[in-house]
Write an enzyme that holds these catalytic residues in place. Structure first.
Site, mmCIF file in Angstrom:
data_model
loop_
_atom_site.group_PDB
_atom_site.id
_atom_site.type_symbol
_atom_site.label_atom_id
_atom_site.label_comp_id
_atom_site.label_asym_id
_atom_site.label_seq_id
_atom_site.Cartn_x
_atom_site.Cartn_y
_atom_site.Cartn_z
ATOM 1 N N LYS A 56 0.644 -1.332 -0.033
ATOM 2 C CA LYS A 56 0.131 -0.037 0.187
ATOM 3 C C LYS A 56 0.771 1.216 -0.052
ATOM 4 O O LYS A 56 0.755 2.208 -0.741
ATOM 5 C CB LYS A 56 -0.939 0.119 1.371
ATOM 6 C CG LYS A 56 -1.634 1.284 1.452
ATOM 7 C CD LYS A 56 -2.403 1.412 2.692
ATOM 8 C CE LYS A 56 -1.768 1.708 3.888
ATOM 9 N NZ LYS A 56 -1.492 3.110 4.160
ATOM 10 N N ASN A 57 1.885 1.088 0.985
ATOM 11 C CA ASN A 57 2.664 2.489 1.067
ATOM 12 C C ASN A 57 3.628 2.906 0.126
ATOM 13 O O ASN A 57 4.124 3.869 -0.016
ATOM 14 C CB ASN A 57 2.973 2.734 2.538
ATOM 15 C CG ASN A 57 2.094 3.118 3.402
ATOM 16 O OD1 ASN A 57 0.981 3.374 3.287
ATOM 17 N ND2 ASN A 57 2.532 2.772 4.689
ATOM 18 N N ARG A 101 -4.754 11.015 4.377
ATOM 19 C CA ARG A 101 -3.591 11.961 4.166
ATOM 20 C C ARG A 101 -2.752 12.035 3.216
ATOM 21 O O ARG A 101 -2.223 12.794 2.501
ATOM 22 C CB ARG A 101 -2.756 11.707 5.643
ATOM 23 C CG ARG A 101 -3.558 11.968 6.682
ATOM 24 C CD ARG A 101 -2.379 12.002 7.965
ATOM 25 N NE ARG A 101 -1.459 12.591 7.849
ATOM 26 C CZ ARG A 101 -1.211 14.182 7.986
ATOM 27 N NH1 ARG A 101 -2.303 14.641 8.601
ATOM 28 N NH2 ARG A 101 -0.067 14.572 7.936
ATOM 29 N N CYS A 152 -5.229 13.308 12.455
ATOM 30 C CA CYS A 152 -6.182 11.817 12.365
ATOM 31 C C CYS A 152 -5.867 11.195 13.618
ATOM 32 O O CYS A 152 -5.321 11.667 14.452
ATOM 33 C CB CYS A 152 -5.347 11.204 11.059
ATOM 34 S SG CYS A 152 -3.862 10.512 11.561
ATOM 35 N N ARG A 155 -0.067 14.890 13.124
ATOM 36 C CA ARG A 155 0.381 14.716 11.868
ATOM 37 C C ARG A 155 0.797 16.005 11.111
ATOM 38 O O ARG A 155 0.001 16.284 9.892
ATOM 39 C CB ARG A 155 -0.211 13.564 11.232
ATOM 40 C CG ARG A 155 -0.153 12.344 11.938
ATOM 41 C CD ARG A 155 -0.751 11.161 11.101
ATOM 42 N NE ARG A 155 0.051 10.723 10.183
ATOM 43 C CZ ARG A 155 -0.356 9.437 9.457
ATOM 44 N NH1 ARG A 155 -1.446 9.041 9.609
ATOM 45 N NH2 ARG A 155 0.548 9.032 8.393
ATOM 46 N N ASP A 196 4.197 0.913 12.258
ATOM 47 C CA ASP A 196 2.939 0.127 11.693
ATOM 48 C C ASP A 196 2.772 -1.250 12.252
ATOM 49 O O ASP A 196 1.952 -1.860 11.667
ATOM 50 C CB ASP A 196 2.944 0.303 9.996
ATOM 51 C CG ASP A 196 2.797 1.772 9.675
ATOM 52 O OD1 ASP A 196 2.272 2.527 10.383
ATOM 53 O OD2 ASP A 196 3.093 2.217 8.389
ATOM 54 N N ILE A 238 6.936 7.281 17.396
ATOM 55 C CA ILE A 238 6.753 7.869 16.027
ATOM 56 C C ILE A 238 5.563 8.709 16.141
ATOM 57 O O ILE A 238 5.351 9.895 15.745
ATOM 58 C CB ILE A 238 6.737 7.009 14.819
ATOM 59 C CG1 ILE A 238 7.935 6.139 14.927
ATOM 60 C CG2 ILE A 238 6.330 7.884 13.250
ATOM 61 C CD1 ILE A 238 9.112 6.688 14.631
ATOM 62 N N ARG A 249 -8.732 -0.260 4.396
ATOM 63 C CA ARG A 249 -8.016 0.650 3.915
ATOM 64 C C ARG A 249 -6.274 -0.047 3.579
ATOM 65 O O ARG A 249 -5.753 0.638 2.651
ATOM 66 C CB ARG A 249 -7.611 1.945 4.796
ATOM 67 C CG ARG A 249 -8.455 2.544 5.128
ATOM 68 C CD ARG A 249 -8.281 4.004 5.993
ATOM 69 N NE ARG A 249 -7.495 4.497 5.458
ATOM 70 C CZ ARG A 249 -6.898 5.499 5.865
ATOM 71 N NH1 ARG A 249 -7.048 5.851 7.148
ATOM 72 N NH2 ARG A 249 -5.539 6.238 5.240
HETATM 73 N N1 EPU Z 1 5.823 14.954 10.779
HETATM 74 C C1 EPU Z 1 6.121 16.207 11.232
HETATM 75 N N2 EPU Z 1 5.975 17.139 10.117
HETATM 76 C C2 EPU Z 1 5.973 16.830 8.898
HETATM 77 C C3 EPU Z 1 5.608 15.446 8.592
HETATM 78 C C4 EPU Z 1 5.765 14.562 9.840
HETATM 79 O O1 EPU Z 1 6.181 16.788 12.444
HETATM 80 O O2 EPU Z 1 5.926 17.416 7.890
HETATM 81 C C5 EPU Z 1 6.103 14.022 12.221
HETATM 82 C C6 EPU Z 1 4.654 13.230 12.193
HETATM 83 O O3 EPU Z 1 3.711 13.935 12.741
HETATM 84 C C7 EPU Z 1 5.101 11.858 12.925
HETATM 85 C C8 EPU Z 1 6.526 11.702 12.119
HETATM 86 O O4 EPU Z 1 7.174 12.844 11.549
HETATM 87 O O5 EPU Z 1 5.524 12.170 14.286
HETATM 88 C C9 EPU Z 1 7.005 10.759 11.143
HETATM 89 O O6 EPU Z 1 5.623 10.938 10.366
HETATM 90 P P1 EPU Z 1 5.843 10.687 8.609
HETATM 91 O O7 EPU Z 1 5.635 11.828 7.949
HETATM 92 O O8 EPU Z 1 6.998 9.821 8.424
HETATM 93 O O9 EPU Z 1 4.468 9.734 8.373
HETATM 94 P P2 EPU Z 1 3.827 9.757 7.066
HETATM 95 O O10 EPU Z 1 4.626 9.969 5.966
HETATM 96 O O11 EPU Z 1 2.436 10.475 7.297
HETATM 97 C C10 EPU Z 1 3.971 7.107 6.403
HETATM 98 C C11 EPU Z 1 2.925 5.911 6.327
HETATM 99 C C12 EPU Z 1 2.459 5.649 7.589
HETATM 100 C C13 EPU Z 1 3.515 5.284 8.510
HETATM 101 C C14 EPU Z 1 4.612 6.525 8.674
HETATM 102 C C15 EPU Z 1 5.696 6.188 9.689
HETATM 103 C C16 EPU Z 1 2.365 6.282 3.903
HETATM 104 C C17 EPU Z 1 1.352 6.692 3.003
HETATM 105 N N3 EPU Z 1 1.924 6.537 5.280
HETATM 106 O O12 EPU Z 1 3.148 8.340 6.819
HETATM 107 O O13 EPU Z 1 1.694 4.558 7.401
HETATM 108 O O14 EPU Z 1 2.955 5.091 9.853
HETATM 109 O O15 EPU Z 1 4.996 6.733 7.354
HETATM 110 O O16 EPU Z 1 6.420 5.000 9.122
HETATM 111 O O17 EPU Z 1 3.433 5.917 3.736
HETATM 112 C C18 EPU Z 1 -0.227 3.021 7.881
HETATM 113 O O18 EPU Z 1 0.167 2.363 6.685
HETATM 114 O O19 EPU Z 1 -0.846 2.494 8.722
HETATM 115 C C19 EPU Z 1 0.418 4.239 8.057
HETATM 116 C C20 EPU Z 1 -0.139 5.152 8.941
#
Ligand code: EPU
Length: 420
Positions: free
Chosen positions: A22-23, A93, A117, A122, A307, A329, A399
């Protein structure tokens, strides 16, 4: 609303096929916006999040459809709006991943703010910081991020404060069409970033270092179409391995993702699982034994992924001994704790730490899924519990897990979906 009925207690035994990731699929679908030529992806899972991303691409004017069991064709030749609306972005998101590609190709984009969320606030500040470093001017108006650039984005050093996964992906996609060289410092290292970079390279991009924390990109004027096969879903594989361990079973995971699961496999070995690897298979056998309590601390790749935190927590609920599970995280990723307690689990959570005292037997109950990974941990709890468990709100599960009941039934679980 769909629910799952699980009659627990059967050890899982047999082969479980793994779907495409998925990701990896979500950023790769967004990357198709970088070119006017057709892009074809195979091994794409039929998940609610994938359908949402296809709807986002269609809303922008792209052709984006499944054309076979797991093949998706996208053509973003005729983009007729550069606005990704709230109605779609609020449901997922990851829709925010269209920001980088649209800005880089069309010099303008409006994307609804994704908002908080269930698992935490996030923020998206690092996504915006990356695009600003490339020269974009960004405004926040009425819940929308509007980004503009005069001419092409300009290559730059993008120094991320947090190694964000989708933030790195947005920066990477934008930098491929920038004028000059860019470097992403403190880039996320997750395998899904490497998969995206490989796709961009197949489209003509010049990228070095993906999979490390420094990625270099030499920008080019245009990218062309490509055909890619998606990597297997390491989180789905990890989930089924943990389910096998929690039910004291013996499972064989098809799909070739063990290279990305080193930390979770080490934890499963600590929990008493006998794990062997050959070619594309991971074999896990508990030899009918109860798992042992195992401390878990989530981390960015290559650590134990957030995850898989909820699933490991469910495993610890039925393990021998006491464990601590620490989430590093996301700040609010323990919503499964009170639901597992309904099954008889003994867990104390305080902020981002949960102390789990394993019990010999969980007991079936009515429980409610709150987010995607929490749902899979509740399914694991239900499979390990004695008696009947009803899991409500399984739309969260849909999802990210393709045909989960069918895959679990095939390895001996008693699990049915019903509508009530
Ligand atoms: N963060 C910030 N600022 C930003 C972006 C992120 O403070 O601009 C913080 C977040 O709040 C969090 C940390 O950085 O505390 C890491 O978040 P990250 O941005 O890496 O998460 P994401 O890119 O939104 C992806 C996966 C998530 C997975 C996380 C961590 C996708 C589509 N989603 O989310 O997947 O948990 O990385 O590995 O790739 C899931 O599949 O269930 C899922 C939530």
């Amino acid at each position: 609303m769909d629910k799952l009925r699980i009659r627990g207690g059967n050890p899982l035994r047999g082969h479980i096929p793994i779907s495409g990731a998925k990701n990896a699929s979500l950023p790769m679908l967004a990357a198709a916006l970088l070119t006017s030529e057709p892009v074809r992806l195979s091994n794409v899972p039929r998940l609610r999040d994938v359908h949402t991303m296809l709807a986002v691409l269609q809303a922008l004017g792209a052709e984006a459809t499944f054309c076979g069991a797991s093949d998706v064709a996208v053509c973003a030749q005729d983009i007729h709006t550069l606005k990704a609306p709230y109605d779609l972005v609020k449901t997922m998101r990851a829709s925010f991943l269209v920001l980088g590609p649209l800005l880089a190709r069309f010099q303008h984009v409006e994307v609804s703010l994704p908002g908080g969320c269930a698992i935490g606030t996030r923020p998206i500040d690092q996504h915006l910081k990356a695009l600003e470093a490339l020269g974009a001017s960004i405004e926040l108006n009425e819940g929308y991020v509007t980004a503009n650039i005069d001419g092409r984005l300009q290559g730059a050093v993008i120094d991320l404060d947090i190694a964000t996964v989708t933030g790195t992906q947005n920066a990477l996609m934008a930098a491929t069409l920038a004028d000059g060289e860019s470097t992403i410092v403190n880039a996320a290292r997750e395998p899904e970033i490497q998969a995206l970079a490989d796709m961009l390279i197949a489209m003509g991009a010049d990228i070095d270092g993906a999979g490390t924390d420094v990625i270099s990109i030499k920008g080019c004027e245009t990218l062309h179409g490509c055909t890619r096969h998606l990597m297997p879903d390491r989180i789905e594989a990890g989930t089924f391995l943990i389910a096998g361990a929690a039910t004291q079973g013996s499972v064989h995971i098809d799909g070739g993702c063990h290279e990305w699961l080193e930390a979770p496999l080490a934890k499963l070995r600590q929990a008493g699982a006998d794990i062997t690897l050959d070619d594309d298979m991971i074999h896990l056998d508990m030899h009918g034994r109860r798992p042992k309590a195992t401390d878990i601390r989530t981390a960015t790749y290559p650590g134990v992924p957030t995850d898989l935190q909820a699933q490991f927590l469910a495993l610890n609920c039925v393990a021998e001994g006491t464990s601590r599970v620490i989430e590093t995280i996301f700040e609010n990723r323990f919503m499964h704790v009170p639901e597992l307690a309904r099954l008889g689990a003994d867990i104390e959570s305080d902020g981002t730490t949960a102390t789990v005292r394993g019990v010999k037997q969980l007991h079936g109950a009515n429980i409610m899924a709150t987010d995607l990974r929490a749902s899979s941990c509740l399914v694991i709890g239900g499979l390990a519990a004695r008696g009947e468990t009803i899991v409500d709100r399984v739309y969260h599960l849909d999802r990210g897990y393709e045909r989960i009941e069918a895959k679990l039934t095939a390895v001996g679980a008693d699990i049915q979906r019903f509508n009530a």
